[in-house]
Design a protein around this motif. Structure first.
Motif, PDB file in Angstrom:
ATOM      1  N   ASN A   4      -1.869   2.787  -5.600  1.00 40.71           N
ATOM      2  CA  ASN A   4      -1.925   1.830  -6.705  1.00 40.71           C
ATOM      3  C   ASN A   4      -1.390   0.450  -6.338  1.00 40.71           C
ATOM      4  N   GLN A   5      -1.189   0.221  -5.025  1.00 40.74           N
ATOM      5  CA  GLN A   5      -0.718  -1.093  -4.537  1.00 40.74           C
ATOM      6  C   GLN A   5       0.628  -1.477  -5.146  1.00 40.74           C
ATOM      7  N   LYS A   6       1.478  -0.477  -5.379  1.00 40.97           N
ATOM      8  CA  LYS A   6       2.794  -0.746  -5.956  1.00 40.97           C
ATOM      9  C   LYS A   6       3.928  -0.276  -5.042  1.00 40.97           C
ATOM     10  N   ASN A   7       3.666  -0.265  -3.730  1.00 38.95           N
ATOM     11  CA  ASN A   7       4.714   0.055  -2.759  1.00 38.95           C
ATOM     12  C   ASN A   7       5.184   1.507  -2.879  1.00 38.95           C
ATOM     13  N   SER A   8       4.278   2.396  -3.278  1.00 37.30           N
ATOM     14  CA  SER A   8       4.641   3.808  -3.405  1.00 37.30           C
ATOM     15  C   SER A   8       4.783   4.443  -2.027  1.00 37.30           C
ATOM     16  N   ARG A   9       5.575   5.519  -1.973  1.00 35.03           N
ATOM     17  CA  ARG A   9       5.872   6.150  -0.682  1.00 35.03           C
ATOM     18  C   ARG A   9       5.765   7.674  -0.777  1.00 35.03           C
ATOM     19  N   VAL A  10       5.279   8.263   0.312  1.00 33.77           N
ATOM     20  CA  VAL A  10       5.244   9.709   0.471  1.00 33.77           C
ATOM     21  C   VAL A  10       6.011  10.047   1.737  1.00 33.77           C
ATOM     22  N   LYS A  70      -5.301  13.892 -13.778  1.00 39.28           N
ATOM     23  CA  LYS A  70      -4.045  13.678 -14.511  1.00 39.28           C
ATOM     24  C   LYS A  70      -2.997  13.003 -13.629  1.00 39.28           C
ATOM     25  N   LEU A  71      -2.934  13.412 -12.357  1.00 41.37           N
ATOM     26  CA  LEU A  71      -1.981  12.785 -11.442  1.00 41.37           C
ATOM     27  C   LEU A  71      -2.311  11.308 -11.233  1.00 41.37           C
ATOM     28  N   ARG A  72      -3.567  11.000 -11.035  1.00 42.52           N
ATOM     29  CA  ARG A  72      -3.960   9.601 -10.832  1.00 42.52           C
ATOM     30  C   ARG A  72      -3.665   8.760 -12.074  1.00 42.52           C
ATOM     31  N   GLU A  73      -3.919   9.347 -13.230  1.00 41.74           N
ATOM     32  CA  GLU A  73      -3.638   8.629 -14.472  1.00 41.74           C
ATOM     33  C   GLU A  73      -2.138   8.396 -14.641  1.00 41.74           C
ATOM     34  N   HIS A  74      -1.343   9.396 -14.311  1.00 44.64           N
ATOM     35  CA  HIS A  74       0.108   9.291 -14.469  1.00 44.64           C
ATOM     36  C   HIS A  74       0.711   8.281 -13.497  1.00 44.64           C
ATOM     37  N   LEU A  75       0.131   8.172 -12.313  1.00 48.15           N
ATOM     38  CA  LEU A  75       0.729   7.347 -11.255  1.00 48.15           C
ATOM     39  C   LEU A  75       0.161   5.929 -11.177  1.00 48.15           C
ATOM     40  N   LYS A  76      -0.853   5.629 -11.955  1.00 48.12           N
ATOM     41  CA  LYS A  76      -1.587   4.372 -11.765  1.00 48.12           C
ATOM     42  C   LYS A  76      -0.718   3.123 -11.914  1.00 48.12           C
ATOM     43  N   ASP A  77       0.337   3.181 -12.755  1.00 47.03           N
ATOM     44  CA  ASP A  77       1.165   1.992 -12.972  1.00 47.03           C
ATOM     45  C   ASP A  77       2.611   2.202 -12.511  1.00 47.03           C
ATOM     46  N   ILE A 130       0.827  -1.207   0.000  1.00 46.52           N
ATOM     47  CA  ILE A 130       0.000   0.000   0.000  1.00 46.52           C
ATOM     48  C   ILE A 130       0.864   1.261   0.000  1.00 46.52           C
ATOM     49  N   ARG A 131       0.291   2.321  -0.503  1.00 49.30           N
ATOM     50  CA  ARG A 131       0.972   3.618  -0.417  1.00 49.30           C
ATOM     51  C   ARG A 131       1.039   4.012   1.064  1.00 49.30           C
ATOM     52  N   SER A 132       2.219   4.325   1.529  1.00 48.07           N
ATOM     53  CA  SER A 132       2.387   4.695   2.940  1.00 48.07           C
ATOM     54  C   SER A 132       3.149   6.010   3.053  1.00 48.07           C
ATOM     55  N   VAL A 133       3.110   6.571   4.242  1.00 42.66           N
ATOM     56  CA  VAL A 133       3.672   7.901   4.482  1.00 42.66           C
ATOM     57  C   VAL A 133       4.693   7.827   5.605  1.00 42.66           C
ATOM     58  N   ILE A 134       5.823   8.481   5.402  1.00 39.35           N
ATOM     59  CA  ILE A 134       6.822   8.655   6.463  1.00 39.35           C
ATOM     60  C   ILE A 134       6.877  10.137   6.804  1.00 39.35           C
ATOM     61  N   ALA A 135       6.595  10.458   8.054  1.00 43.30           N
ATOM     62  CA  ALA A 135       6.606  11.857   8.500  1.00 43.30           C
ATOM     63  C   ALA A 135       7.788  12.079   9.420  1.00 43.30           C
ATOM     64  N   VAL A 136       8.684  12.975   9.019  1.00 45.36           N
ATOM     65  CA  VAL A 136       9.842  13.331   9.848  1.00 45.36           C
ATOM     66  C   VAL A 136       9.480  14.619  10.592  1.00 45.36           C
ATOM     67  N   VAL A 137       9.407  14.529  11.904  1.00 48.26           N
ATOM     68  CA  VAL A 137       8.913  15.623  12.732  1.00 48.26           C
ATOM     69  C   VAL A 137      10.017  16.112  13.665  1.00 48.26           C
TER      70      VAL A 137
END
Length: 462
Positions: free
Chosen positions: A305-311, A272-279, A193-200
Protein backbone atom coordinates in the motif's frame (compact mmCIF):
# COMPACT_ATOMS: atom_id res chain seq x y z
CA UNK A 1 14.15 -43.40 9.98
CA UNK A 2 11.90 -46.19 8.70
CA UNK A 3 11.05 -44.15 5.60
CA UNK A 4 14.71 -43.98 4.61
CA UNK A 5 15.22 -47.70 5.14
CA UNK A 6 12.16 -48.60 3.07
CA UNK A 7 13.09 -46.23 0.24
CA UNK A 8 16.55 -47.76 0.13
CA UNK A 9 15.14 -51.30 -0.08
CA UNK A 10 12.66 -50.34 -2.81
CA UNK A 11 15.58 -49.03 -4.88
CA UNK A 12 17.50 -52.28 -4.31
CA UNK A 13 14.51 -54.42 -5.30
CA UNK A 14 13.88 -52.31 -8.41
CA UNK A 15 17.51 -52.76 -9.44
CA UNK A 16 17.31 -56.49 -8.74
CA UNK A 17 14.26 -56.91 -10.95
CA UNK A 18 15.79 -54.85 -13.77
CA UNK A 19 18.89 -57.05 -13.72
CA UNK A 20 16.60 -60.08 -14.18
CA UNK A 21 18.49 -62.30 -11.75
CA UNK A 22 17.28 -65.84 -12.33
CA UNK A 23 15.24 -66.48 -9.23
CA UNK A 24 13.58 -69.85 -8.73
CA UNK A 25 9.89 -70.16 -9.71
CA UNK A 26 7.70 -67.78 -7.76
CA UNK A 27 10.63 -66.10 -5.96
CA UNK A 28 10.87 -63.41 -8.62
CA UNK A 29 7.15 -62.77 -8.26
CA UNK A 30 7.72 -62.67 -4.51
CA UNK A 31 10.30 -59.89 -4.92
CA UNK A 32 7.80 -57.91 -7.02
CA UNK A 33 5.12 -58.48 -4.39
CA UNK A 34 7.42 -57.23 -1.62
CA UNK A 35 8.32 -54.15 -3.65
CA UNK A 36 4.62 -53.37 -4.23
CA UNK A 37 3.85 -53.97 -0.55
CA UNK A 38 6.60 -51.61 0.55
CA UNK A 39 5.44 -48.94 -1.88
CA UNK A 40 1.95 -49.07 -0.42
CA UNK A 41 3.31 -49.01 3.16
CA UNK A 42 5.55 -46.06 2.33
CA UNK A 43 2.49 -43.82 2.21
CA UNK A 44 2.13 -44.32 5.98
CA UNK A 45 5.74 -43.72 6.83
CA UNK A 46 6.39 -40.03 6.41
CA UNK A 47 3.47 -39.34 8.70
CA UNK A 48 4.39 -42.08 11.18
CA UNK A 49 8.06 -41.11 11.47
CA UNK A 50 7.26 -37.42 11.91
CA UNK A 51 4.52 -38.01 14.49
CA UNK A 52 6.66 -40.43 16.47
CA UNK A 53 9.30 -37.68 16.68
CA UNK A 54 6.80 -34.97 17.59
CA UNK A 55 5.34 -37.08 20.37
CA UNK A 56 8.75 -38.01 21.70
CA UNK A 57 8.89 -34.92 23.90
CA UNK A 58 5.82 -36.00 25.83
CA UNK A 59 6.47 -39.72 25.83
CA UNK A 60 4.63 -40.31 22.57
CA UNK A 61 2.41 -43.20 21.61
CA UNK A 62 4.21 -46.50 21.94
CA UNK A 63 1.99 -48.11 19.30
CA UNK A 64 3.27 -45.75 16.61
CA UNK A 65 6.89 -46.14 17.68
CA UNK A 66 6.65 -49.92 17.76
CA UNK A 67 5.01 -50.04 14.34
CA UNK A 68 7.77 -47.90 12.82
CA UNK A 69 10.48 -49.98 14.53
CA UNK A 70 9.05 -53.29 13.24
CA UNK A 71 8.81 -51.99 9.71
CA UNK A 72 12.39 -50.73 9.81
CA UNK A 73 13.60 -54.14 10.99
CA UNK A 74 11.79 -55.87 8.12
CA UNK A 75 13.35 -53.44 5.64
CA UNK A 76 16.82 -54.32 6.96
CA UNK A 77 15.93 -58.02 6.85
CA UNK A 78 14.97 -57.73 3.16
CA UNK A 79 18.20 -55.90 2.40
CA UNK A 80 20.27 -58.57 4.15
CA UNK A 81 18.49 -61.39 2.32
CA UNK A 82 18.99 -59.78 -1.09
CA UNK A 83 22.65 -58.95 -0.34
CA UNK A 84 23.34 -62.54 0.72
CA UNK A 85 21.64 -63.99 -2.33
CA UNK A 86 23.34 -61.69 -4.84
CA UNK A 87 26.73 -62.31 -3.23
CA UNK A 88 26.33 -66.10 -3.49
CA UNK A 89 24.89 -65.85 -6.99
CA UNK A 90 27.92 -63.81 -8.08
CA UNK A 91 30.22 -66.70 -7.08
CA UNK A 92 28.64 -69.05 -9.61
CA UNK A 93 31.01 -69.87 -12.48
CA UNK A 94 30.63 -68.15 -15.83
CA UNK A 95 32.10 -68.87 -19.21
CA UNK A 96 31.95 -71.48 -21.94
CA UNK A 97 33.37 -74.89 -22.65
CA UNK A 98 33.51 -78.27 -20.97
CA UNK A 99 35.22 -77.12 -17.75
CA UNK A 100 32.66 -74.42 -17.17
CA UNK A 101 29.84 -76.88 -17.90
CA UNK A 102 31.20 -79.41 -15.40
CA UNK A 103 31.61 -76.74 -12.71
CA UNK A 104 28.04 -75.62 -13.24
CA UNK A 105 26.84 -79.19 -12.97
CA UNK A 106 28.69 -79.61 -9.66
CA UNK A 107 27.08 -76.46 -8.33
CA UNK A 108 23.60 -77.42 -9.49
CA UNK A 109 22.42 -78.78 -6.15
CA UNK A 110 23.86 -75.77 -4.28
CA UNK A 111 22.09 -73.45 -6.72
CA UNK A 112 18.76 -75.15 -6.02
CA UNK A 113 19.30 -74.88 -2.27
CA UNK A 114 20.24 -71.21 -2.60
CA UNK A 115 17.18 -70.41 -4.69
CA UNK A 116 14.91 -72.41 -2.44
CA UNK A 117 16.32 -70.55 0.56
CA UNK A 118 15.69 -67.08 -0.93
CA UNK A 119 12.18 -68.12 -2.01
CA UNK A 120 11.37 -69.32 1.53
CA UNK A 121 12.81 -66.15 3.08
CA UNK A 122 10.85 -63.93 0.69
CA UNK A 123 7.59 -65.70 1.50
CA UNK A 124 8.26 -65.30 5.21
CA UNK A 125 9.02 -61.61 4.76
CA UNK A 126 5.82 -61.18 2.74
CA UNK A 127 3.78 -62.63 5.60
CA UNK A 128 5.52 -60.35 8.10
CA UNK A 129 4.93 -57.27 5.96
CA UNK A 130 1.27 -58.17 5.46
CA UNK A 131 0.84 -58.40 9.23
CA UNK A 132 2.64 -55.08 9.80
CA UNK A 133 0.48 -53.37 7.19
CA UNK A 134 -2.65 -54.84 8.74
CA UNK A 135 -1.70 -53.35 12.11
CA UNK A 136 -0.93 -50.02 10.43
CA UNK A 137 -4.36 -49.92 8.86
CA UNK A 138 -5.94 -50.71 12.24
CA UNK A 139 -4.03 -47.81 13.87
CA UNK A 140 -4.29 -45.52 10.83
CA UNK A 141 -2.96 -42.89 13.26
CA UNK A 142 -6.43 -41.36 13.46
CA UNK A 143 -6.31 -41.09 17.23
CA UNK A 144 -3.51 -38.55 16.93
CA UNK A 145 -5.69 -35.98 15.19
CA UNK A 146 -9.10 -36.79 16.68
CA UNK A 147 -10.73 -34.09 18.73
CA UNK A 148 -12.82 -34.28 21.86
CA UNK A 149 -15.39 -36.35 20.01
CA UNK A 150 -13.12 -39.37 20.52
CA UNK A 151 -13.56 -39.05 24.25
CA UNK A 152 -10.17 -37.86 25.41
CA UNK A 153 -9.73 -34.57 23.61
CA UNK A 154 -6.53 -33.20 22.10
CA UNK A 155 -3.28 -32.85 23.97
CA UNK A 156 -1.72 -29.61 22.74
CA UNK A 157 2.05 -29.64 23.21
CA UNK A 158 3.85 -26.69 24.74
CA UNK A 159 5.40 -24.43 22.09
CA UNK A 160 8.82 -23.47 23.42
CA UNK A 161 9.08 -20.73 20.79
CA UNK A 162 6.69 -18.65 22.86
CA UNK A 163 9.27 -18.56 25.66
CA UNK A 164 11.96 -17.42 23.21
CA UNK A 165 9.90 -14.32 22.32
CA UNK A 166 9.73 -13.13 25.93
CA UNK A 167 13.25 -13.84 27.22
CA UNK A 168 14.42 -11.00 29.46
CA UNK A 169 17.06 -8.63 28.06
CA UNK A 170 19.48 -9.58 30.85
CA UNK A 171 19.49 -13.18 29.61
CA UNK A 172 20.23 -12.32 25.97
CA UNK A 173 23.82 -12.00 24.76
CA UNK A 174 25.35 -10.91 21.47
CA UNK A 175 22.33 -9.60 19.51
CA UNK A 176 22.27 -5.88 20.38
CA UNK A 177 24.03 -4.62 17.25
CA UNK A 178 22.01 -6.90 14.98
CA UNK A 179 18.78 -5.87 16.68
CA UNK A 180 19.49 -2.15 16.21
CA UNK A 181 20.46 -2.67 12.58
CA UNK A 182 17.25 -4.51 11.76
CA UNK A 183 15.09 -2.02 13.69
CA UNK A 184 16.60 0.76 11.56
CA UNK A 185 15.68 -1.17 8.43
CA UNK A 186 12.12 -1.53 9.71
CA UNK A 187 11.40 2.04 10.78
CA UNK A 188 13.83 4.11 8.71
CA UNK A 189 13.56 2.49 5.32
CA UNK A 190 14.20 4.88 2.45
CA UNK A 191 11.42 3.41 0.30
CA UNK A 192 7.69 3.40 0.96
CA UNK A 193 7.18 0.00 -0.68
CA UNK A 194 6.32 -3.06 1.34
CA UNK A 195 9.62 -4.83 1.97
CA UNK A 196 10.74 -8.06 3.60
CA UNK A 197 13.48 -8.78 6.13
CA UNK A 198 14.53 -12.43 6.24
CA UNK A 199 16.56 -13.62 9.22
CA UNK A 200 18.32 -16.82 8.18
CA UNK A 201 20.37 -19.19 10.33
CA UNK A 202 20.64 -22.71 11.63
CA UNK A 203 18.50 -24.03 14.45
CA UNK A 204 19.46 -22.80 17.92
CA UNK A 205 21.06 -19.51 16.81
CA UNK A 206 18.31 -17.41 18.39
CA UNK A 207 16.32 -16.26 15.34
CA UNK A 208 13.03 -16.32 17.24
CA UNK A 209 14.53 -14.50 20.23
CA UNK A 210 15.96 -11.78 17.96
CA UNK A 211 12.68 -11.36 16.09
CA UNK A 212 10.79 -11.24 19.39
CA UNK A 213 13.02 -8.48 20.76
CA UNK A 214 12.45 -6.47 17.59
CA UNK A 215 8.69 -7.12 17.54
CA UNK A 216 8.27 -5.95 21.16
CA UNK A 217 10.57 -2.93 20.82
CA UNK A 218 8.83 0.33 21.80
CA UNK A 219 10.07 2.24 18.75
CA UNK A 220 8.75 -0.48 16.46
CA UNK A 221 5.35 -0.57 18.17
CA UNK A 222 4.97 3.20 17.84
CA UNK A 223 5.96 3.20 14.17
CA UNK A 224 3.41 0.69 12.89
CA UNK A 225 -0.38 0.99 12.94
CA UNK A 226 -0.83 -2.74 13.50
CA UNK A 227 1.33 -5.82 14.09
CA UNK A 228 0.90 -9.57 13.90
CA UNK A 229 3.10 -12.52 14.90
CA UNK A 230 2.57 -15.98 13.42
CA UNK A 231 4.52 -19.18 13.98
CA UNK A 232 4.35 -21.02 10.65
CA UNK A 233 6.22 -24.34 10.99
CA UNK A 234 6.76 -27.05 8.41
CA UNK A 235 3.18 -27.82 7.50
CA UNK A 236 0.23 -25.49 7.11
CA UNK A 237 -2.90 -25.02 5.01
CA UNK A 238 -2.91 -21.77 3.08
CA UNK A 239 -6.48 -20.92 4.07
CA UNK A 240 -5.74 -21.54 7.76
CA UNK A 241 -2.64 -19.36 7.55
CA UNK A 242 -4.61 -16.49 5.97
CA UNK A 243 -7.30 -16.85 8.65
CA UNK A 244 -4.67 -16.61 11.40
CA UNK A 245 -3.11 -13.49 9.83
CA UNK A 246 -6.50 -11.81 9.65
CA UNK A 247 -7.38 -12.81 13.21
CA UNK A 248 -4.09 -11.45 14.60
CA UNK A 249 -4.43 -8.17 12.71
CA UNK A 250 -8.03 -7.74 13.85
CA UNK A 251 -6.99 -8.30 17.46
CA UNK A 252 -4.16 -5.77 17.18
CA UNK A 253 -6.61 -3.10 15.99
CA UNK A 254 -9.42 -3.99 18.38
CA UNK A 255 -11.63 -5.65 15.78
CA UNK A 256 -11.34 -9.21 17.04
CA UNK A 257 -15.08 -9.84 17.11
CA UNK A 258 -15.58 -8.94 13.43
CA UNK A 259 -14.07 -12.11 12.03
CA UNK A 260 -16.94 -14.25 13.30
CA UNK A 261 -17.48 -17.89 12.37
CA UNK A 262 -18.65 -17.41 8.81
CA UNK A 263 -17.32 -20.04 6.40
CA UNK A 264 -14.93 -18.29 4.03
CA UNK A 265 -12.86 -19.36 1.06
CA UNK A 266 -9.23 -18.56 0.35
CA UNK A 267 -10.20 -15.67 -1.97
CA UNK A 268 -12.41 -14.16 0.74
CA UNK A 269 -9.57 -14.07 3.26
CA UNK A 270 -7.24 -12.42 0.73
CA UNK A 271 -9.83 -9.74 -0.09
CA UNK A 272 -10.53 -9.05 3.61
CA UNK A 273 -6.81 -8.77 4.37
CA UNK A 274 -6.24 -6.36 1.49
CA UNK A 275 -9.20 -4.27 2.56
CA UNK A 276 -8.02 -4.19 6.18
CA UNK A 277 -4.44 -3.25 5.28
CA UNK A 278 -5.05 -0.75 2.47
CA UNK A 279 -4.63 2.36 4.68
CA UNK A 280 -2.31 0.95 7.38
CA UNK A 281 1.43 0.84 7.95
CA UNK A 282 1.70 -2.72 9.14
CA UNK A 283 4.35 -5.16 10.38
CA UNK A 284 3.90 -8.94 10.26
CA UNK A 285 6.40 -11.50 11.56
CA UNK A 286 6.36 -15.08 10.22
CA UNK A 287 8.49 -17.20 12.52
CA UNK A 288 9.96 -20.60 11.64
CA UNK A 289 9.23 -20.73 7.91
CA UNK A 290 10.24 -23.98 6.15
CA UNK A 291 8.35 -24.05 2.86
CA UNK A 292 10.51 -22.57 0.08
CA UNK A 293 7.57 -21.11 -1.82
CA UNK A 294 6.01 -19.59 1.31
CA UNK A 295 6.05 -16.08 -0.12
CA UNK A 296 3.79 -17.15 -2.97
CA UNK A 297 1.12 -18.10 -0.40
CA UNK A 298 1.01 -14.70 1.31
CA UNK A 299 2.22 -12.04 -1.13
CA UNK A 300 -1.19 -11.17 -2.62
CA UNK A 301 -2.85 -10.97 0.79
CA UNK A 302 -0.19 -8.59 2.15
CA UNK A 303 -1.05 -5.52 0.12
CA UNK A 304 1.75 -3.22 -1.00
CA UNK A 305 0.00 0.00 0.00
CA UNK A 306 3.06 2.29 -0.33
CA UNK A 307 2.94 3.06 3.39
CA UNK A 308 6.33 1.68 4.45
CA UNK A 309 4.87 -1.63 5.62
CA UNK A 310 7.24 -4.42 6.61
CA UNK A 311 7.25 -8.22 6.70
CA UNK A 312 9.84 -10.16 8.71
CA UNK A 313 10.41 -13.89 8.55
CA UNK A 314 12.80 -16.31 10.23
CA UNK A 315 13.97 -19.48 8.55
CA UNK A 316 16.73 -22.09 8.54
CA UNK A 317 16.66 -22.32 4.77
CA UNK A 318 18.20 -19.52 2.71
CA UNK A 319 16.19 -20.73 -0.31
CA UNK A 320 13.05 -19.42 1.43
CA UNK A 321 14.48 -15.90 1.32
CA UNK A 322 15.88 -16.33 -2.19
CA UNK A 323 12.40 -17.14 -3.51
CA UNK A 324 11.26 -13.61 -2.57
CA UNK A 325 11.95 -11.00 -5.31
CA UNK A 326 15.43 -9.57 -4.80
CA UNK A 327 14.17 -6.00 -5.08
CA UNK A 328 12.07 -6.17 -1.90
CA UNK A 329 14.00 -8.51 0.42
CA UNK A 330 16.90 -7.92 2.78
CA UNK A 331 18.53 -11.16 3.90
CA UNK A 332 20.34 -11.15 7.23
CA UNK A 333 22.46 -14.24 7.90
CA UNK A 334 22.59 -14.79 11.66
CA UNK A 335 26.02 -15.89 12.81
CA UNK A 336 26.99 -18.01 15.84
CA UNK A 337 28.17 -16.21 18.96
CA UNK A 338 31.85 -15.34 19.17
CA UNK A 339 33.89 -17.28 21.71
CA UNK A 340 33.82 -14.26 24.04
CA UNK A 341 30.04 -13.84 23.86
CA UNK A 342 29.57 -17.60 24.16
CA UNK A 343 31.66 -17.58 27.33
CA UNK A 344 29.67 -14.65 28.72
CA UNK A 345 26.35 -16.43 28.12
CA UNK A 346 27.60 -19.70 29.59
CA UNK A 347 28.85 -18.02 32.76
CA UNK A 348 25.53 -16.23 33.23
CA UNK A 349 23.62 -19.48 32.93
CA UNK A 350 25.98 -21.71 34.89
CA UNK A 351 27.05 -19.35 37.66
CA UNK A 352 24.14 -16.94 38.06
CA UNK A 353 24.17 -13.17 38.06
CA UNK A 354 27.75 -13.09 39.37
CA UNK A 355 28.83 -14.85 36.17
CA UNK A 356 32.27 -15.73 37.51
CA UNK A 357 33.71 -19.16 36.71
CA UNK A 358 35.66 -20.84 39.56
CA UNK A 359 39.31 -21.48 38.58
CA UNK A 360 38.94 -25.27 38.95
CA UNK A 361 36.16 -25.33 36.35
CA UNK A 362 37.63 -23.01 33.71
CA UNK A 363 39.11 -25.79 31.55
CA UNK A 364 35.90 -27.85 31.54
CA UNK A 365 33.77 -24.75 30.93
CA UNK A 366 35.88 -23.70 27.96
CA UNK A 367 35.50 -27.20 26.53
CA UNK A 368 31.72 -26.99 26.88
CA UNK A 369 31.53 -23.59 25.15
CA UNK A 370 33.78 -24.85 22.35
CA UNK A 371 31.60 -27.92 21.76
CA UNK A 372 28.47 -25.74 21.53
CA UNK A 373 29.85 -24.04 18.42
CA UNK A 374 28.45 -20.63 19.30
CA UNK A 375 24.82 -21.82 19.40
CA UNK A 376 23.05 -19.79 22.12
CA UNK A 377 20.39 -22.47 22.66
CA UNK A 378 22.97 -25.17 23.36
CA UNK A 379 25.11 -22.90 25.56
CA UNK A 380 22.12 -21.76 27.62
CA UNK A 381 20.71 -25.28 27.95
CA UNK A 382 23.94 -26.93 29.10
CA UNK A 383 24.81 -23.95 31.31
CA UNK A 384 21.39 -24.23 32.99
CA UNK A 385 21.88 -27.97 33.46
CA UNK A 386 25.28 -27.50 35.09
CA UNK A 387 24.01 -24.68 37.32
CA UNK A 388 22.16 -27.31 39.39
CA UNK A 389 25.34 -29.28 40.08
CA UNK A 390 27.89 -28.78 42.81
CA UNK A 391 30.94 -26.89 41.56
CA UNK A 392 33.12 -29.98 41.70
CA UNK A 393 35.25 -31.03 38.72
CA UNK A 394 34.40 -34.76 38.96
CA UNK A 395 30.64 -34.11 39.07
CA UNK A 396 30.81 -31.75 36.12
CA UNK A 397 32.92 -34.20 34.12
CA UNK A 398 30.48 -37.04 34.80
CA UNK A 399 27.60 -34.82 33.75
CA UNK A 400 29.28 -33.81 30.49
CA UNK A 401 30.23 -37.41 29.68
CA UNK A 402 26.57 -38.45 29.95
CA UNK A 403 25.09 -35.56 27.92
CA UNK A 404 24.03 -37.89 25.12
CA UNK A 405 21.73 -39.92 27.35
CA UNK A 406 20.44 -36.80 29.12
CA UNK A 407 19.40 -35.25 25.80
CA UNK A 408 16.28 -37.42 25.79
CA UNK A 409 15.44 -37.19 29.49
CA UNK A 410 16.49 -33.86 30.99
CA UNK A 411 14.03 -30.98 30.71
CA UNK A 412 16.85 -28.44 30.36
CA UNK A 413 17.86 -30.07 27.08
CA UNK A 414 14.39 -30.58 25.61
CA UNK A 415 14.66 -27.54 23.35
CA UNK A 416 18.02 -28.77 22.04
CA UNK A 417 16.44 -32.12 21.27
CA UNK A 418 13.58 -30.41 19.45
CA UNK A 419 15.94 -28.33 17.30
CA UNK A 420 18.06 -31.37 16.44
CA UNK A 421 14.98 -33.46 15.64
CA UNK A 422 13.48 -30.79 13.37
CA UNK A 423 16.69 -30.57 11.36
CA UNK A 424 16.99 -34.35 11.12
CA UNK A 425 13.41 -35.05 10.06
CA UNK A 426 13.57 -32.34 7.39
CA UNK A 427 16.41 -34.17 5.59
CA UNK A 428 15.82 -36.38 2.53
CA UNK A 429 15.84 -40.08 3.49
CA UNK A 430 19.31 -40.80 2.07
CA UNK A 431 20.84 -37.89 4.00
CA UNK A 432 19.25 -39.13 7.23
CA UNK A 433 21.17 -42.37 6.78
CA UNK A 434 24.38 -40.49 5.96
CA UNK A 435 24.05 -38.33 9.06
CA UNK A 436 23.32 -41.25 11.39
CA UNK A 437 26.35 -43.09 10.03
CA UNK A 438 28.63 -40.65 11.90
CA UNK A 439 27.53 -42.51 15.03
CA UNK A 440 29.86 -45.44 14.18
CA UNK A 441 32.92 -43.22 14.72
CA UNK A 442 34.28 -42.50 18.20
CA UNK A 443 34.02 -38.96 19.57
CA UNK A 444 36.90 -36.79 18.42
CA UNK A 445 37.87 -39.23 15.64
CA UNK A 446 39.30 -37.66 12.49
CA UNK A 447 37.10 -38.68 9.56
CA UNK A 448 38.61 -38.47 6.08
CA UNK A 449 35.93 -37.59 3.56
CA UNK A 450 37.19 -39.97 0.87
CA UNK A 451 36.89 -42.95 3.18
CA UNK A 452 33.54 -41.72 4.47
CA UNK A 453 32.09 -41.46 0.95
CA UNK A 454 33.32 -44.98 0.10
CA UNK A 455 31.67 -46.29 3.27
CA UNK A 456 28.42 -44.54 2.34
CA UNK A 457 28.59 -46.11 -1.12
CA UNK A 458 29.26 -49.55 0.38
CA UNK A 459 26.19 -49.15 2.60
CA UNK A 460 24.09 -48.10 -0.39
CA UNK A 461 23.34 -44.65 1.00
CA UNK A 462 24.69 -42.80 -2.06
Amino acid sequence: MAEGAVNSVIQILSSLLVQEIKLLGNAKQGVEDIKNELESIRSFLKDADTRAAQEGETGGNEGVKTWVKQLREQAFRIEDAIDEYTMKAARLPHGRGLVSYLLKACYFIKILKLRHGIATEINDIKRSLAEIQRRGEIYNFKYIDQGSGSGGGNVIPHDSRVDAIFIEDAEVVGIDSTKEKLIDLLVKGTSNIRSVIAVVGEGGLGKTTLAGKIYNNDAVKKHFDCQAWLTVGKEYLKKDLLRKILRELYHSTGLGSQLGKKIMEEKDFIMKLREHLKDKCYMIVFDDVWKIKFWRDVEHALLDNQKNSRVMLTTRNKAVAEFIPFSIVHVHMLEPLSSEKGWELFCRKAFGSVGCCPPNLIELSERVVGKCGGLPLAIAAIGGLLSRKNKIVSKWRNMLDSLGSKLSSDSHLSDCKRVLSEGYYDLPHHLKSCLLYFGVFPEGYEIRFGRLIRLWIAEGFV
